[in-house]
Motif scaffolding. Sequence first.
Motif, PDB file in Angstrom:
ATOM      1  N   HIS A 160       4.293 -17.208  -6.424  1.00  0.00           N
ATOM      2  CA  HIS A 160       3.660 -15.915  -6.663  1.00  0.00           C
ATOM      3  C   HIS A 160       4.402 -15.074  -7.699  1.00  0.00           C
ATOM      4  N   VAL A 161       5.613 -15.485  -8.063  1.00  0.00           N
ATOM      5  CA  VAL A 161       6.384 -14.707  -9.025  1.00  0.00           C
ATOM      6  C   VAL A 161       5.680 -14.680 -10.374  1.00  0.00           C
ATOM      7  N   PHE A 162       5.137 -15.819 -10.799  1.00  0.00           N
ATOM      8  CA  PHE A 162       4.460 -15.862 -12.093  1.00  0.00           C
ATOM      9  C   PHE A 162       3.258 -14.927 -12.088  1.00  0.00           C
ATOM     10  N   ALA A 163       2.541 -14.890 -10.972  1.00  0.00           N
ATOM     11  CA  ALA A 163       1.392 -13.981 -10.864  1.00  0.00           C
ATOM     12  C   ALA A 163       1.858 -12.533 -10.977  1.00  0.00           C
ATOM     13  N   ALA A 164       3.029 -12.233 -10.429  1.00  0.00           N
ATOM     14  CA  ALA A 164       3.563 -10.874 -10.509  1.00  0.00           C
ATOM     15  C   ALA A 164       3.921 -10.517 -11.951  1.00  0.00           C
ATOM     16  N   ALA A 190       0.835  -1.204   0.000  1.00  0.00           N
ATOM     17  CA  ALA A 190       0.000   0.000   0.000  1.00  0.00           C
ATOM     18  C   ALA A 190       0.868   1.252   0.000  1.00  0.00           C
ATOM     19  N   GLN A 191       1.891   1.243   0.840  1.00  0.00           N
ATOM     20  CA  GLN A 191       2.789   2.388   0.903  1.00  0.00           C
ATOM     21  C   GLN A 191       3.583   2.518  -0.399  1.00  0.00           C
ATOM     22  N   ALA A 192       3.905   1.380  -1.015  1.00  0.00           N
ATOM     23  CA  ALA A 192       4.635   1.403  -2.284  1.00  0.00           C
ATOM     24  C   ALA A 192       3.826   2.132  -3.353  1.00  0.00           C
ATOM     25  N   VAL A 193       2.529   1.853  -3.407  1.00  0.00           N
ATOM     26  CA  VAL A 193       1.660   2.521  -4.380  1.00  0.00           C
ATOM     27  C   VAL A 193       1.596   4.014  -4.106  1.00  0.00           C
ATOM     28  N   GLU A 194       1.431   4.380  -2.819  1.00  0.00           N
ATOM     29  CA  GLU A 194       1.354   5.793  -2.448  1.00  0.00           C
ATOM     30  C   GLU A 194       2.633   6.534  -2.828  1.00  0.00           C
ATOM     31  N   ASP A 219       0.246  -7.133  -0.618  1.00  0.00           N
ATOM     32  CA  ASP A 219       1.469  -7.803  -1.066  1.00  0.00           C
ATOM     33  C   ASP A 219       1.983  -7.200  -2.370  1.00  0.00           C
ATOM     34  N   GLY A 220       3.134  -7.702  -2.804  1.00  0.00           N
ATOM     35  CA  GLY A 220       3.774  -7.146  -3.987  1.00  0.00           C
ATOM     36  C   GLY A 220       3.014  -7.379  -5.270  1.00  0.00           C
ATOM     37  N   ILE A 221       2.240  -8.459  -5.333  1.00  0.00           N
ATOM     38  CA  ILE A 221       1.467  -8.749  -6.542  1.00  0.00           C
ATOM     39  C   ILE A 221       0.360  -7.721  -6.736  1.00  0.00           C
ATOM     40  N   GLU A 222      -0.409  -7.495  -5.673  1.00  0.00           N
ATOM     41  CA  GLU A 222      -1.498  -6.524  -5.762  1.00  0.00           C
ATOM     42  C   GLU A 222      -0.950  -5.123  -6.018  1.00  0.00           C
ATOM     43  N   ALA A 223       0.164  -4.798  -5.364  1.00  0.00           N
ATOM     44  CA  ALA A 223       0.763  -3.474  -5.556  1.00  0.00           C
ATOM     45  C   ALA A 223       1.250  -3.306  -6.989  1.00  0.00           C
ATOM     46  N   THR A 224       1.857  -4.354  -7.542  1.00  0.00           N
ATOM     47  CA  THR A 224       2.318  -4.306  -8.935  1.00  0.00           C
ATOM     48  C   THR A 224       1.160  -4.079  -9.885  1.00  0.00           C
ATOM     49  N   SER A 225       0.083  -4.830  -9.679  1.00  0.00           N
ATOM     50  CA  SER A 225      -1.101  -4.691 -10.530  1.00  0.00           C
ATOM     51  C   SER A 225      -1.679  -3.278 -10.454  1.00  0.00           C
ATOM     52  N   THR A 226      -1.746  -2.723  -9.242  1.00  0.00           N
ATOM     53  CA  THR A 226      -2.282  -1.373  -9.062  1.00  0.00           C
ATOM     54  C   THR A 226      -1.427  -0.340  -9.772  1.00  0.00           C
ATOM     55  N   ILE A 227      -0.121  -0.467  -9.652  1.00  0.00           N
ATOM     56  CA  ILE A 227       0.793   0.472 -10.301  1.00  0.00           C
ATOM     57  C   ILE A 227       0.680   0.383 -11.818  1.00  0.00           C
ATOM     58  N   MET A 228       0.619  -0.842 -12.344  1.00  0.00           N
ATOM     59  CA  MET A 228       0.554  -1.027 -13.787  1.00  0.00           C
ATOM     60  C   MET A 228      -0.752  -0.519 -14.380  1.00  0.00           C
ATOM     61  N   GLU A 229      -1.829  -0.540 -13.588  1.00  0.00           N
ATOM     62  CA  GLU A 229      -3.140  -0.118 -14.096  1.00  0.00           C
ATOM     63  C   GLU A 229      -3.405   1.372 -13.893  1.00  0.00           C
TER      64      GLU A 229
END
Length: 220
Positions: free
Chosen positions: A92-96, A38-42, A62-72
């Motif tokens: 979880h790496v593949f999901a990332a 969450a802080q990473a996105v902010e 987690d890093g997957i959700e944060a990655t998805s949020t940043i990319m979108e």
Amino acid sequence: MTVRVLLADDQELVRAGFKLLIDSDPDLVVVGEAEDGAQAVELARSTHPDVVLMDIRMPRVDGIEATSTIMEDERLAGVKVLVLTTFGHDEHVFAALRAGAGGFLLKDTPPTELLTAVKVVAQGDSLLSPKVTRQLIEAFVSRPDQRADPPDLSMLTDREREVLTLVGRGLTNAEIARDLVLSPLTAKTHVSRILAKLGARDRAQLVVIAYESGLVRAQG
């Protein structure tokens, strides 16, 4: 130009080590540190880094959700994510990668390789060359619970399908040009057209698509 890096890891000691390493390179600078996704996105929104070094396993988000949020997030166009993990077989790496990460590194990667990786991803290239990356993709994309709906490749020409297959096998543009007897510029043009037609962010997602569509199959 100096590459701006955001660190995202829930362990303060790990962040301190990465910061010391990155700041030792005159071409890199740390612009922020996040202790969860969450802080990473902010911080990504406030600092707009070139690359986010993203740990996968973090509290809250987690890093997957944060990655998805940043990319979108359209406001973060151009921000790249390089995933960090302790284990080479972290499922979880593949999901990332599917979420849009430009590649991943193990946390015990030699310092010089990590610095190079950050620069490679910042330039828009995907970190796909390490053998462990292909092994991990093969291991998890072949599992039913890891597969997404296969993308529609009908808009690709036969040549573009050939090129996508080779991208999925981890070949560079130069290697694709050699295998298909093309000029490097033509191979690069084919890859660019495939990215545009499939709406893929980068080469990492093309590898995922190649496996999910069945153009490339997991060995064994």
